[in-house]
Scaffold this motif. Structure first.
Motif, PDB file in Angstrom:
ATOM      1  N   HIS A  31      -7.519  -1.259  -9.046  1.00  0.00           N
ATOM      2  CA  HIS A  31      -6.189  -1.615  -8.583  1.00  0.00           C
ATOM      3  C   HIS A  31      -5.364  -2.278  -9.692  1.00  0.00           C
TER       4      HIS A  31
ATOM      5  N   ASP B  93      -4.300   6.111  -3.830  1.00  0.00           N
ATOM      6  CA  ASP B  93      -4.591   5.128  -2.786  1.00  0.00           C
ATOM      7  C   ASP B  93      -3.961   3.777  -3.083  1.00  0.00           C
ATOM      8  N   ASP B  94      -3.710   3.016  -2.026  1.00  0.00           N
ATOM      9  CA  ASP B  94      -3.272   1.616  -2.113  1.00  0.00           C
ATOM     10  C   ASP B  94      -1.974   1.430  -2.892  1.00  0.00           C
TER      11      ASP B  94
ATOM     12  N   SER C  76      -0.211  -1.663  -0.754  1.00  0.00           N
ATOM     13  CA  SER C  76      -0.921  -2.800  -0.161  1.00  0.00           C
ATOM     14  C   SER C  76      -0.471  -4.109  -0.789  1.00  0.00           C
TER      15      SER C  76
ATOM     16  N   THR D  81      -2.297  -5.109  -4.033  1.00  0.00           N
ATOM     17  CA  THR D  81      -2.412  -4.148  -5.128  1.00  0.00           C
ATOM     18  C   THR D  81      -1.052  -3.837  -5.767  1.00  0.00           C
TER      19      THR D  81
ATOM     20  N   SER E 197      -1.570   4.297   3.654  1.00  0.00           N
ATOM     21  CA  SER E 197      -2.552   4.001   2.612  1.00  0.00           C
ATOM     22  C   SER E 197      -2.345   4.765   1.312  1.00  0.00           C
TER      23      SER E 197
END
Length: 291
Positions: free
Chosen positions: A144, A169-170, A173, A176, A200
């Motif tokens: 991340h 991904d992420d 978030s 991240t 996500s």
């Protein structure tokens, strides 16, 4: 429910949802749709996953592997991280649970053969071991940290064929921000075109995004219980897909409501009295639970 306990270790998974991880309904459906579309269109190429954890998404990717194609996963697993920041990240999030043995056991519960496994930092893939333009789908779910993610996106760009798709991904978030920085930098500075956003993952391509989006929107996702909307970001129309689970998980159950008199008392009493009241209430609950 997971499978029966094995003589030598934990129970093997029976379904993909038995495998620990963060690969949820919207992304399972999106992965399957994009990969099925490639099959229907006659698109060929290899599959690549950077960061695989315990194999939840890899298991689904493996189901779409066709004859003559290869599937490569790259993960540190239980190896040492390449730098102190990455080591701290691994220790905080994965170290106690992430092992290559666990990944392989989960994967082999669904497939006869393992993918090609590269147990190393994802940066090693920048050395050309993944042939240029050889992949049709790349899933990036490793570090991340901004510098690592930016490098992984470059690996994906080199690996993807002209109209190949990358899933990142992420990208949004709370914990991240480095991923968000690297993803939107790729959009605004390096030609990555958004295709789909889920809670996500970010899906994008350096190829023809318009035809992908047009075909994706032709499916009536709302009729299947998904939420679908869009907005314009920097000149790009971004479509968002989400799934609302009709059965809340235990972690999302609403908190019990306090009575009006109790809410008022807690609001107006001095803090020291409020704390004493809460202690007494908790002691009362503990006594009831003990009996």
């Amino acid at each position: 429910m997971t499978g029966a306990e094995t003589p030598t270790g934990p129970a093997l998974p029976r379904t993909i949802d038995d495998v620990p991880g963060w690969f949820f309904r919207a992304d399972q459906e999106a992965f399957s749709w994009f990969l099925d579309r490639q099959t229907e269109a006659g698109v060929t190429g290899n599959l690549l996953e950077l960061g695989t954890y315990l194999g939840r998404s890899a298991i689904l990717l493996g189901r779409h592997l066709r004859s003559g194609e290869t599937f490569t996963v790259c993960d540190l697993f239980d190896s040492e991280a390449p730098d102190d920041e990455n080591s701290a990240e691994m220790s905080m999030s994965y170290r106690d649970s992430l092992t290559r043995r666990a990944f392989e056991a989960n994967y082999l519960a669904f497939h006869e053969e393992l993918p090609t496994v590269v147990q190393a930092p994802t940066s090693v893939l920048a050395d050309g071991r993944i042939p240029t333009a050889s992949c049709r789908f790349v899933h990036v779910d490793a570090s991340h940290l901004y510098e690592h993610v930016a490098g992984d996106i470059q690996v994906a760009r080199e690996a993807l064929s002209k109209d190949g798709l990358v899933a990142l991904d992420d990208y949004r978030s709370e914990h991240t921000p480095g991923v968000a920085a690297a993803v939107w930098e790729a959009v605004f500075d390096h030609g990555l075109r958004p295709v789909l956003l889920t809670p996500s993952k970010f899906y994008g391509t350096w190829g023809d995004a318009d035809s992908l989006i047009r075909d994706f929107l032709a499916r009536d996702w709302r009729a299947e219980g998904f939420r679908m909307d869009s907005e314009i970001i920097g000149g790009h129309t971004c479509y968002r897909l989400a799934w609302d689970d009709p059965v809340p998980s235990p972690q999302r159950r609403p908190a019990p409501q306090r009575s009006a008199s109790r809410r008022l008392a807690l609001a107006v009493l001095p803090p020291v009295v409020t704390k004493a009241v809460r202690r007494q209430l908790q002691a009362s609950r503990d006594r009831r639970a003990a009996h």
